[in-house]
Scaffold this motif. Structure first.
Motif, PDB file in Angstrom:
ATOM      1  N   UNK A 126      53.724   1.768   6.428  1.00 45.88           N
ATOM      2  CA  UNK A 126      52.820   1.656   6.612  1.00 45.88           C
ATOM      3  C   UNK A 126      52.104   0.543   6.958  1.00 45.88           C
ATOM      4  N   UNK A 127      51.694   0.083   5.547  1.00 45.56           N
ATOM      5  CA  UNK A 127      50.712  -1.148   5.181  1.00 45.56           C
ATOM      6  C   UNK A 127      51.269  -2.555   6.480  1.00 45.56           C
ATOM      7  N   UNK A 128      52.770  -3.074   5.590  1.00 43.34           N
ATOM      8  CA  UNK A 128      53.462  -3.662   6.067  1.00 43.34           C
ATOM      9  C   UNK A 128      53.625  -3.911   7.425  1.00 43.34           C
ATOM     10  N   UNK A 129      53.996  -3.123   8.423  1.00 45.11           N
ATOM     11  CA  UNK A 129      55.313  -3.244   9.362  1.00 45.11           C
ATOM     12  C   UNK A 129      54.529  -2.726  10.587  1.00 45.11           C
ATOM     13  N   UNK A 130      53.080  -1.872  10.291  1.00 42.72           N
ATOM     14  CA  UNK A 130      52.082  -1.240  11.546  1.00 42.72           C
ATOM     15  C   UNK A 130      50.467  -1.881  10.950  1.00 42.72           C
ATOM     16  N   UNK A 131      50.531  -2.431  10.250  1.00 42.91           N
ATOM     17  CA  UNK A 131      49.379  -3.267   9.616  1.00 42.91           C
ATOM     18  C   UNK A 131      47.979  -1.531  10.014  1.00 42.91           C
ATOM     19  N   UNK A 132      48.540  -0.755   8.832  1.00 42.60           N
ATOM     20  CA  UNK A 132      47.316   0.363   9.097  1.00 42.60           C
ATOM     21  C   UNK A 132      47.049   0.558   7.247  1.00 42.60           C
ATOM     22  N   UNK A 133      45.666   0.374   6.752  1.00 45.54           N
ATOM     23  CA  UNK A 133      45.662   0.649   5.632  1.00 45.54           C
ATOM     24  C   UNK A 133      45.725   1.959   5.380  1.00 45.54           C
ATOM     25  N   UNK A 134      45.628   1.942   4.511  1.00 46.50           N
ATOM     26  CA  UNK A 134      46.356   3.416   3.409  1.00 46.50           C
ATOM     27  C   UNK A 134      45.341   3.857   2.301  1.00 46.50           C
ATOM     28  N   UNK A 135      44.964   5.097   2.511  1.00 42.57           N
ATOM     29  CA  UNK A 135      44.738   5.571   1.092  1.00 42.57           C
ATOM     30  C   UNK A 135      45.610   6.364   0.180  1.00 42.57           C
ATOM     31  N   UNK A 136      45.226   6.088  -0.935  1.00 40.25           N
ATOM     32  CA  UNK A 136      46.442   6.538  -1.416  1.00 40.25           C
ATOM     33  C   UNK A 136      45.881   6.931  -3.254  1.00 40.25           C
ATOM     34  N   UNK A 137      45.811   8.256  -3.888  1.00 41.81           N
ATOM     35  CA  UNK A 137      45.769   8.069  -4.832  1.00 41.81           C
ATOM     36  C   UNK A 137      46.507   7.363  -5.850  1.00 41.81           C
ATOM     37  N   UNK A 138      48.093   7.153  -5.405  1.00 41.86           N
ATOM     38  CA  UNK A 138      49.021   6.046  -7.183  1.00 41.86           C
ATOM     39  C   UNK A 138      47.733   5.135  -6.439  1.00 41.86           C
ATOM     40  N   UNK A 139      47.826   4.468  -5.663  1.00 43.02           N
ATOM     41  CA  UNK A 139      47.042   3.300  -5.314  1.00 43.02           C
ATOM     42  C   UNK A 139      45.786   2.526  -5.701  1.00 43.02           C
ATOM     43  N   UNK A 140      44.980   3.531  -5.774  1.00 40.19           N
ATOM     44  CA  UNK A 140      43.941   3.293  -6.526  1.00 40.19           C
ATOM     45  C   UNK A 140      43.183   4.137  -7.493  1.00 40.19           C
ATOM     46  N   UNK A 141      44.584   4.716  -8.662  1.00 42.29           N
ATOM     47  CA  UNK A 141      44.220   5.341  -9.537  1.00 42.29           C
ATOM     48  C   UNK A 141      42.663   5.001 -10.713  1.00 42.29           C
ATOM     49  N   UNK A 142      42.977   3.975 -10.955  1.00 43.81           N
ATOM     50  CA  UNK A 142      41.375   3.365 -11.213  1.00 43.81           C
ATOM     51  C   UNK A 142      40.182   4.409 -11.213  1.00 43.81           C
ATOM     52  N   UNK A 143      40.185   3.840  -9.995  1.00 44.19           N
ATOM     53  CA  UNK A 143      38.634   4.150  -8.947  1.00 44.19           C
ATOM     54  C   UNK A 143      38.404   5.912  -9.341  1.00 44.19           C
ATOM     55  N   UNK A 144      39.950   6.629  -8.984  1.00 45.33           N
ATOM     56  CA  UNK A 144      39.520   8.193  -9.150  1.00 45.33           C
ATOM     57  C   UNK A 144      39.403   8.315 -10.770  1.00 45.33           C
ATOM     58  N   UNK A 145      39.977   8.079 -11.793  1.00 38.33           N
ATOM     59  CA  UNK A 145      39.995   8.155 -12.842  1.00 38.33           C
ATOM     60  C   UNK A 145      37.588   7.501 -13.653  1.00 38.33           C
ATOM     61  N   UNK A 146      37.430   7.015 -12.787  1.00 35.80           N
ATOM     62  CA  UNK A 146      36.302   6.203 -13.097  1.00 35.80           C
ATOM     63  C   UNK A 146      35.154   7.408 -11.926  1.00 35.80           C
ATOM     64  N   UNK A 147      35.965   8.012 -11.311  1.00 37.37           N
ATOM     65  CA  UNK A 147      34.801   8.853 -10.138  1.00 37.37           C
ATOM     66  C   UNK A 147      35.021  10.508 -10.613  1.00 37.37           C
ATOM     67  N   UNK A 148      36.017  10.934 -11.072  1.00 37.48           N
ATOM     68  CA  UNK A 148      36.675  11.810 -11.353  1.00 37.48           C
ATOM     69  C   UNK A 148      37.676  12.257 -10.671  1.00 37.48           C
ATOM     70  N   UNK A 149      38.618  13.111 -10.119  1.00 35.79           N
ATOM     71  CA  UNK A 149      39.417  13.858  -9.430  1.00 35.79           C
ATOM     72  C   UNK A 149      38.585  13.790  -8.326  1.00 35.79           C
ATOM     73  N   UNK A 150      37.976  15.287  -8.069  1.00 36.94           N
ATOM     74  CA  UNK A 150      37.312  15.943  -7.105  1.00 36.94           C
ATOM     75  C   UNK A 150      36.123  14.829  -6.316  1.00 36.94           C
ATOM     76  N   UNK A 151      35.151  14.453  -6.995  1.00 32.59           N
ATOM     77  CA  UNK A 151      34.723  12.884  -6.271  1.00 32.59           C
ATOM     78  C   UNK A 151      35.032  12.551  -5.860  1.00 32.59           C
ATOM     79  N   UNK A 152      36.269  11.751  -6.787  1.00 31.82           N
ATOM     80  CA  UNK A 152      36.787  10.861  -5.427  1.00 31.82           C
ATOM     81  C   UNK A 152      37.617  11.333  -4.200  1.00 31.82           C
ATOM     82  N   UNK A 153      37.862  12.485  -4.247  1.00 33.18           N
ATOM     83  CA  UNK A 153      38.399  13.522  -3.099  1.00 33.18           C
ATOM     84  C   UNK A 153      37.755  13.549  -1.786  1.00 33.18           C
TER      85      UNK A 153
END
Length: 253
Positions: free
Chosen positions: A57-84
């Motif tokens: 999606x990112x490389x071929x389609x030029x789409x910005x992807x939001x995925x927890x696996x790609x933003x694990x540091x922020x998930x840890x900082x905010x907490x799961x529910x707050x990040x979602x």
């Protein structure tokens, strides 16, 4: 010249719209969209598919992807529910989309939310973020009663690995896209663009089922899909093998 162009594109024309005499028109993507992807960590090989799909999606389609696996540091900082909830609110206030990738784990976790037995998966317990899908469903399902929000949600599953039975009941009224066969249709939905109209049929170069794997990220995705299909054929009870009883949590390794 028109006749020559028609002959060159006749094969694609018959695939896109066998009942129309209109030439397919190549659609050029101009606006970069964002997609928030929800999924279940059913198996290491399925996790690999999700990551390869996001890379495509990112490389071929030029789409910005939001995925927890790609933003694990922020998930840890905010907490799961707050990040979602933060991501959901950002999507709700924009023209971007939320994509639910349905699988056996998605259906099992939804049924657990409806009162059936609690579901524990090995990959959830190995992940530092644990199960992100269950709280995500708790946040988005109430939004489906609002028509304006409903348009933002898309449902898909990887054909041959997952099935329509894996779609939770609240999403049965939505269009269910079969990936990768209907990926081009899904991407038109992401773009808020129409694939077919009264006087034309559009296509996006390189996104059809027989074309997406011609690029490096598409080829990696195809290989990931084939790996998991082969694994499922050898292990028909693979999902049951991923379920963990509460008493077995300490014995995962």
């Amino acid at each position: 010249m028109t006749i020559l162009l028609f002959l060159l594109q006749s094969d694609r024309l018959s695939l896109l719209s066998p009942t129309t005499d209109q030439q397919p028109q190549c659609f050029h993507v101009q606006e970069r969209k964002k997609v928030f992807i929800l999924y279940s960590l059913d198996h290491p090989l399925y996790k690999n598919i999700v990551l390869k799909f996001c890379a495509f999606l990112m490389a071929k389609c030029g789409t910005e992807v939001i995925l927890d696996l790609l933003d694990s540091t922020r998930v840890a900082m905010l907490g799961r529910i707050q990040w979602l909830d933060w991501q959901r609110e950002r999507i709700e206030s924009s023209s971007d989309k939320i994509l639910l990738l349905c699988s056996k784990g998605v259906q099992a976790k939804w049924r657990a939310m409806c009162g059936e037995k609690r579901v524990l998966l090995r990959e959830d317990l190995r992940s530092p973020m644990s199960d992100m899908l269950t709280p995500a469903l708790g946040l988005i399902v109430p939004q489906l009663v609002h028509r304006a929000s409903f348009e933002k949600y898309m449902v898909a599953y990887f054909e041959g690995i997952c099935s329509p039975e894996d779609v939770p009941s609240p999403f049965n009224v939505t269009v269910r896209y079969k990936l990768m066969r209907q990926f081009e249709e899904l991407f038109f939905r992401i773009l808020d663009a129409e694939k077919q109209g009264p006087d034309r049929v559009r296509y996006i170069e390189g996104l059809a089922e027989g074309e997406y794997h011609h690029c490096s990220t598409g080829r990696a995705l195809l290989e990931a899909l084939e790996d998991f299909r082969a694994y499922q054929r050898k292990h028909p009870a693979w999902f049951e093998e991923q379920l963990v009883e509460d008493l077995d949590v300490e014995d995962l390794d």
